[in-house]
Design an enzyme around this catalytic site. Structure first.
Site, PDB file in Angstrom:
ATOM      1  CE  LYS A 205      -3.837   2.018   2.615  1.00  0.00           C
ATOM      2  NZ  LYS A 205      -4.767   1.791   3.731  1.00  0.00           N
ATOM      3  CD  GLU A 211       8.256  -7.065   6.977  1.00  0.00           C
ATOM      4  OE1 GLU A 211       8.103  -7.189   8.203  1.00  0.00           O
ATOM      5  OE2 GLU A 211       7.759  -6.112   6.314  1.00  0.00           O
ATOM      6  N   GLY A 266      -5.324  -2.982   4.692  1.00  0.00           N
ATOM      7  CA  GLY A 266      -4.668  -4.120   4.050  1.00  0.00           C
ATOM      8  C   GLY A 266      -5.415  -5.425   4.211  1.00  0.00           C
ATOM      9  NE  ARG A 267      -7.363  -5.350  10.395  1.00  0.00           N
ATOM     10  CZ  ARG A 267      -6.745  -4.197  10.630  1.00  0.00           C
ATOM     11  NH1 ARG A 267      -5.619  -3.922   9.998  1.00  0.00           N
ATOM     12  NH2 ARG A 267      -7.237  -3.321  11.481  1.00  0.00           N
ATOM     13  CD  GLU A 352      -2.876  -6.030  11.235  1.00  0.00           C
ATOM     14  OE1 GLU A 352      -1.702  -6.435  11.368  1.00  0.00           O
ATOM     15  OE2 GLU A 352      -3.383  -5.756  10.126  1.00  0.00           O
ATOM     16  CG  HIS A 383      -5.421 -37.793  13.365  1.00  0.00           C
ATOM     17  ND1 HIS A 383      -5.428 -39.102  13.814  1.00  0.00           N
ATOM     18  CD2 HIS A 383      -6.496 -37.672  12.541  1.00  0.00           C
ATOM     19  CE1 HIS A 383      -6.434 -39.747  13.256  1.00  0.00           C
ATOM     20  NE2 HIS A 383      -7.098 -38.901  12.482  1.00  0.00           N
ATOM     21  CE  LYS A 511       5.131  -2.838   9.841  1.00  0.00           C
ATOM     22  NZ  LYS A 511       4.167  -2.134   8.969  1.00  0.00           N
TER      23      LYS A 511
END
Length: 545
Positions: A205, A211, A266-267, A352, A383, A511
């Protein structure tokens, strides 16, 4: 000092109600009311949400609806869809619904739905060009592979949708995702690709995401080295960002930059050009169907009465469990391999958004907000961690999700899958009493002494609450509706908890500290500017290099 929320009359009534019903068992509730499933399930557009196996009564629902009204949920929902700046800490609207809207959506006098339409048109041209082979790489080769470079919302949503809607027989291009800054991630992907036939989507964005840019620089260097320079490399780049100038400065051709806006978190962004990988993998038609399913859920959430509203029901259930019953953990268990990434997607969406400790007004809250969200695909989870769900001491609620119809032709497999889906929620709700466990062991022929010895280990107390979500099938429309269901569920919770669902300041401190530590790792000499633990770890790493 009590927070404003926890002093509301309906809030206090729910506290008293929880005390009154805390000893009531699900067995008792079902025995008392044969119509419980009908009363505590809702359906919409090929989806059923059954919450009859939750620890609640009709009075619980009545009180939760009263709380929703006292918190102004209906007016907050109108404000959300009207484009008001509900994200107060960043002074932004939260108009992700505009990304799939069919009607005009006005923000500051501008129809942002038209802006979305224009970007989607450009996105469609790019998608068709790549899928038909008309858009080629620097050497004239068709682009057979696409690598999405993004993290968080720029990775989890598109990755989930691509996997949920695939596999695509003979699909072209093939999609790959790199989010982690760990060099092993991008190195392993690049090793299997031909640079002449690979396109990279840089999704950020701000176009400053540490990253993503690290991976983008590695990809650009790889392309330049293999193809003969930056000019050739640029023909293998495109970008999705709210800062087009930064993308162009990085080397992305201007015509390959797709726009997003600051009113899209973003999400919540997979419906925008961030969903480019979905459209490349599945085609624009399926991407539009995905958006249509979300739009249908938007209309349901905005228009259905609170008592028959699916996102409201799920959001209020979370408030009931997390805040009033003290359940700090929720598992998400999709009994569909195509949805195995849904728990990871919901981790970001839910934690978030609502993992906050202060109200919208900045006051500390005195109640529990978002629980830990986790999970994996069933039957794998059976399991792994189901032992804890059935007999552990931790309180956990769970969402179980399945599809009535599979996409494959292995009917026996699907029947076995659904049998496990249904059996697990039944076992969690009703368990096995001591008498039932003893009778089962005696039926097996175990001696009485062995029955007594094993009995404590064979008892299932039950009363473990679950919600079941059944889809007719996992079409693009159904997936869109399911994701939007959870988006709006989170908004409901945020209104009741009085927190801002659309900021994420909690990710910023780490950050900033990483930016400070990065040059220290490459500098000579020991570091002494942090606490003793951080200094010790940095110096240990430097010594081992």
């Amino acid at each position: 000092m009590p927070s404003a929320r926890s002093t509301l009359p309906s809030w206090q009534a729910l506290i008293e109600h929880q005390r009154a019903v805390s000893g009531v068992r699900l067995r008792e509730l079902f025995a008392r009311d044969p119509a419980r499933y009908r009363k505590f399930s809702l359906s919409f557009d090929g989806m059923i949400v059954d919450y009859s196996k939750q620890a609640l009564t009709g009075e619980t629902i009545r009180l939760l609806i009263a709380l929703a009204r006292e918190c102004g949920l209906e007016s907050w929902t109108k404000r959300l869809f009207a484009g008001e700046r509900v994200n107060a800490t960043e002074n932004r609207a939260a108009l992700h619904a505009a990304l799939r809207a069919a009607a005009p959506v006005v923000l500051d006098g501008r129809d942002v739905a038209r802006d979305v339409k224009d970007v989607l048109a450009a996105m469609g041209r790019l998608v068709r060009g790549v899928r038909t082979g008309r858009i080629k790489g620097a050497t004239g080769r068709a682009l057979t592979d696409v690598v999405n470079l993004g993290i968080g919302g720029s990775d989890l949503g598109p990755r989930l949708a691509c996997e949920a809607l695939g596999p695509f027989p003979g699909a072209r291009p093939r999609l790959h995702f790199v989010s982690n800054v760990d060099g092993a991630a991008i190195s392993s992907v690049l090793a299997a690709l031909d640079p002449r036939a690979t396109l990279f989507v840089i999704a950020s964005k701000t176009f400053t995401t540490q990253e993503t840019l690290a991976n983008a620089r590695a990809a650009r260097a790889w392309l330049a080295a293999k193809l003969g320079g930056k000019a050739a490399a640029s023909r293998h780049l495109c970008a999705v960002t709210a800062e087009p100038a930064r993308a162009v400065a990085f080397g992305v051709p201007a015509e390959r930059v797709l726009r997003i806006w600051d009113w899209v978190g973003g999400r919540y962004s997979l419906w925008s050009a961030v969903g480019l990988p979905i459209a490349l993998a599945a085609g624009m038609k399926r991407f539009d169907e995905l958006r249509a399913g979300a739009r249908a859920m938007d209309e349901h959430f905005a228009g259905a009465p609170l008592e028959r509203n699916l996102p409201v029901a799920l959001g209020l259930l979370e408030v009931w469990n997390a805040t009033f019953r003290g359940v700090a953990s929720r598992a998400v268990v999709p009994y569909d391999e195509r949805l195995r990434l849904l728990p990871a997607y919901l981790q970001q969406l839910e934690m978030e958004s609502c993992g906050k400790h202060v109200s919208r007004g900045g006051e500390a809250v005195d109640y529990a907000t978002a629980p830990v969200t986790w999970g994996s695909a069933g039957t794998d989870g059976q399991h792994a961690y189901f032992q804890l769900l059935h007999q552990g001491t931790a309180a956990v609620t769970a969402d179980f999700i399945a599809c009535c119809r599979p996409r494959h032709r292995l009917r026996g497999h699907h029947d076995l899958l659904l049998a496990n889906f249904l059996a697990q929620t039944e076992a969690l709700a009703f368990g096995m009493s001591g008498d039932e466990a003893a009778a089962a062991m005696r039926k097996q022929g175990l001696p009485e002494a062995e029955v007594r010895r094993l009995l404590p280990h064979r008892v299932f107390e039950g009363g473990r609450p679950t919600t079941s979500i059944l889809l007719d099938d996992l079409s693009a429309r159904a997936l869109g509706a399911l994701i939007a269901l959870y988006e709006h569920k989170v908004f409901v919770q945020s209104v009741i908890w009085d927190v801002n669902a659309f900021d994420q300041w909690g990710v910023e401190l780490g950050k900033r500290l990483a930016d400070r530590i990065l040059p220290e790792l490459g500098a000579s000499g020991p570091v002494s500017t942090h606490d003793s633990s951080t200094n010790g770890l940095i110096n240990h790493i430097k010594a081992k290099r």
